[in-house]
Design a protein around this motif. Structure first.
Motif, PDB file in Angstrom:
ATOM      1  N   ALA A   1     -13.959  -6.404   2.399  1.00 17.70           N
ATOM      2  CA  ALA A   1     -12.863  -6.957   3.574  1.00 17.70           C
ATOM      3  C   ALA A   1     -12.538  -6.176   4.756  1.00 17.70           C
ATOM      4  O   ALA A   1     -12.572  -6.967   5.733  1.00 17.70           O
ATOM      5  CB  ALA A   1     -11.427  -6.877   2.469  1.00 17.70           C
ATOM      6  N   PRO A   2     -12.288  -4.978   5.022  1.00 18.88           N
ATOM      7  CA  PRO A   2     -12.088  -3.915   4.028  1.00 18.88           C
ATOM      8  C   PRO A   2     -10.216  -3.749   3.963  1.00 18.88           C
ATOM      9  O   PRO A   2      -9.803  -3.810   4.657  1.00 18.88           O
ATOM     10  CB  PRO A   2     -12.504  -2.570   4.474  1.00 18.88           C
ATOM     11  CG  PRO A   2     -12.454  -2.734   6.041  1.00 18.88           C
ATOM     12  CD  PRO A   2     -12.445  -4.284   6.363  1.00 18.88           C
ATOM     13  N   THR A   3     -10.039  -4.176   2.784  1.00 18.20           N
ATOM     14  CA  THR A   3      -8.351  -4.157   2.238  1.00 18.20           C
ATOM     15  C   THR A   3      -8.356  -2.749   1.298  1.00 18.20           C
ATOM     16  O   THR A   3      -7.180  -2.407   1.339  1.00 18.20           O
ATOM     17  CB  THR A   3      -8.010  -5.180   1.623  1.00 18.20           C
ATOM     18  OG1 THR A   3      -8.742  -5.627   0.549  1.00 18.20           O
ATOM     19  CG2 THR A   3      -8.178  -6.455   2.853  1.00 18.20           C
ATOM     20  N   GLN A   4      -9.198  -2.436   0.520  1.00 16.42           N
ATOM     21  CA  GLN A   4      -8.968  -1.179  -0.349  1.00 16.42           C
ATOM     22  C   GLN A   4     -10.407  -0.308  -0.271  1.00 16.42           C
ATOM     23  O   GLN A   4     -11.261  -0.713  -0.129  1.00 16.42           O
ATOM     24  CB  GLN A   4      -8.874  -1.832  -1.818  1.00 16.42           C
ATOM     25  CG  GLN A   4      -7.757  -2.582  -2.157  1.00 16.42           C
ATOM     26  CD  GLN A   4      -7.458  -2.836  -3.430  1.00 16.42           C
ATOM     27  OE1 GLN A   4      -7.568  -1.832  -4.145  1.00 16.42           O
ATOM     28  NE2 GLN A   4      -7.252  -4.116  -3.769  1.00 16.42           N
ATOM     29  N   ILE A   5      -9.825   1.081  -0.534  1.00 13.72           N
ATOM     30  CA  ILE A   5     -11.068   1.785  -0.378  1.00 13.72           C
ATOM     31  C   ILE A   5     -10.727   3.009  -1.684  1.00 13.72           C
ATOM     32  O   ILE A   5      -9.926   3.206  -1.608  1.00 13.72           O
ATOM     33  CB  ILE A   5     -11.029   2.917   1.036  1.00 13.72           C
ATOM     34  CG1 ILE A   5     -11.171   1.955   2.244  1.00 13.72           C
ATOM     35  CG2 ILE A   5     -12.181   3.778   0.925  1.00 13.72           C
ATOM     36  CD1 ILE A   5     -10.903   2.606   3.521  1.00 13.72           C
ATOM     37  N   ALA A   6     -11.780   3.381  -2.189  1.00 16.89           N
ATOM     38  CA  ALA A   6     -11.881   4.154  -3.467  1.00 16.89           C
ATOM     39  C   ALA A   6     -12.191   5.709  -2.945  1.00 16.89           C
ATOM     40  O   ALA A   6     -13.193   5.639  -2.124  1.00 16.89           O
ATOM     41  CB  ALA A   6     -12.896   3.764  -4.451  1.00 16.89           C
ATOM     42  N   LEU A   7     -11.388   6.707  -3.015  1.00 16.52           N
ATOM     43  CA  LEU A   7     -11.539   7.829  -2.493  1.00 16.52           C
ATOM     44  C   LEU A   7     -11.947   8.720  -3.575  1.00 16.52           C
ATOM     45  O   LEU A   7     -11.164   8.984  -4.554  1.00 16.52           O
ATOM     46  CB  LEU A   7     -10.285   8.400  -1.743  1.00 16.52           C
ATOM     47  CG  LEU A   7      -9.794   7.508  -0.645  1.00 16.52           C
ATOM     48  CD1 LEU A   7      -8.213   8.078   0.022  1.00 16.52           C
ATOM     49  CD2 LEU A   7     -10.746   7.433   0.499  1.00 16.52           C
ATOM     50  N   PHE A   8     -13.047   9.380  -3.577  1.00 13.99           N
ATOM     51  CA  PHE A   8     -13.534  10.155  -4.632  1.00 13.99           C
ATOM     52  C   PHE A   8     -13.526  11.772  -4.056  1.00 13.99           C
ATOM     53  O   PHE A   8     -14.104  12.150  -3.017  1.00 13.99           O
ATOM     54  CB  PHE A   8     -14.768   9.998  -4.960  1.00 13.99           C
ATOM     55  CG  PHE A   8     -15.125   8.671  -5.586  1.00 13.99           C
ATOM     56  CD1 PHE A   8     -14.939   8.409  -7.023  1.00 13.99           C
ATOM     57  CD2 PHE A   8     -15.699   7.548  -4.785  1.00 13.99           C
ATOM     58  CE1 PHE A   8     -15.194   7.146  -7.393  1.00 13.99           C
ATOM     59  CE2 PHE A   8     -15.688   6.259  -5.387  1.00 13.99           C
ATOM     60  CZ  PHE A   8     -15.578   6.240  -6.559  1.00 13.99           C
ATOM     61  N   HIS A   9     -12.702  12.700  -4.660  1.00 10.68           N
ATOM     62  CA  HIS A   9     -12.459  14.029  -4.420  1.00 10.68           C
ATOM     63  C   HIS A   9     -12.939  14.843  -5.461  1.00 10.68           C
ATOM     64  O   HIS A   9     -12.226  14.980  -6.551  1.00 10.68           O
ATOM     65  CB  HIS A   9     -10.978  14.118  -3.812  1.00 10.68           C
ATOM     66  CG  HIS A   9     -10.682  15.789  -3.651  1.00 10.68           C
ATOM     67  ND1 HIS A   9      -9.560  16.268  -3.577  1.00 10.68           N
ATOM     68  CD2 HIS A   9     -11.550  16.709  -3.279  1.00 10.68           C
ATOM     69  CE1 HIS A   9      -9.343  17.618  -3.177  1.00 10.68           C
ATOM     70  NE2 HIS A   9     -10.696  17.690  -3.004  1.00 10.68           N
TER      71      HIS A   9
END
Length: 229
Positions: free
Chosen positions: A108-116
């Motif tokens: 989209a981008p409307t959502q982002i997955a953040l991996f920490h």
């Protein structure tokens, strides 16, 4: 060192052995396997999604379970920069002796997955490529087993329930007491917040959301349960 998984197709096929090793395993199984290898301490997964004119960061899933701190500011800034840079699929990982970070953005981008990820030692290039491939599998497993659903307002939840029941926009507008254009706008906002391009895919997401919202449901939203920890 920065690696871009989608810019390096060879990294995706890091071997059938890796896919056989990770495919079909739960997120906890994948993370537990990393801990057993001795380099991994913990992982926290967040969602960065558009909210009105800005962005909102929400806790999604972590291993092992525990208190939810705020995500690192540098991780959020980097994700926002990637989301607005025009790159439709930013997926990067960097490493130091203490930290590895990556992000995955939908088209989209409307959502982002953040991996920490917190790690205990420096990782080799081969290990980084393997982790990148497994993070894609982890992301898919999370969407299946611990699906993330943005919170709905009471009005949006009522609209969602009627959409799932097959009620049309005209009748929804009459029952809610708002204009049809307002209902159409609310549905469009729900599509953006859930990261889906059309109403058909939104309905598939809403079915899970409404199921979690029903009284007596044992499962709660991952980010809701995390706030109480």
């Amino acid at each position: 060192m920065w690696l871009n998984l989608l810019a390096q197709p060879a990294a995706c096929g890091a071997g059938q052995a890796l896919k056989c090793y990770a495919l079909g395993r739960s997120p906890s199984d994948i993370s537990r396997g990393w801990r057993e290898q001795g380099w991994f301490r913990q992982i926290k997964v967040y969602r960065l999604h558009r909210h009105c004119k800005g962005w909102r960061t929400t806790s999604w899933w972590r291993y092992p379970t525990g208190r939810w701190p705020a995500p690192p500011r540098e991780l959020i800034v980097r994700a926002q920069r990637e989301a607005t840079s025009g790159n439709p699929h930013p997926y990067c990982i960097t490493t130091s002796s203490q930290l590895a970070m990556s992000l995955l953005c939908n088209p989209a981008p409307t959502q982002i997955a953040l991996f920490h990820l917190e790690i205990t030692r420096e990782l080799s290039n081969t290990e980084l490529k393997n982790i990148q491939a497994e993070l894609l599998i982890l992301y898919t497993a999370l969407e299946t087993e611990e699906p993330f659903h943005p919170e709905l307002t009471p009005t949006d939840l009522r609209i969602a329930q009627m959409l799932v029941e097959g009620i049309g926009q005209n009748e929804i507008a009459t029952q809610i007491g708002q204009s049809e254009s307002t209902i159409r706008s609310r549905i469009a906002v729900m599509c953006r917040r859930h990261g889906v391009p059309n109403r058909r895919m939104l309905l598939a997401r809403l079915l899970k959301t409404i199921q979690n919202k029903r009284p007596g449901s044992k499962r709660s939203f991952p980010h809701q349960s995390s706030r109480s920890e």
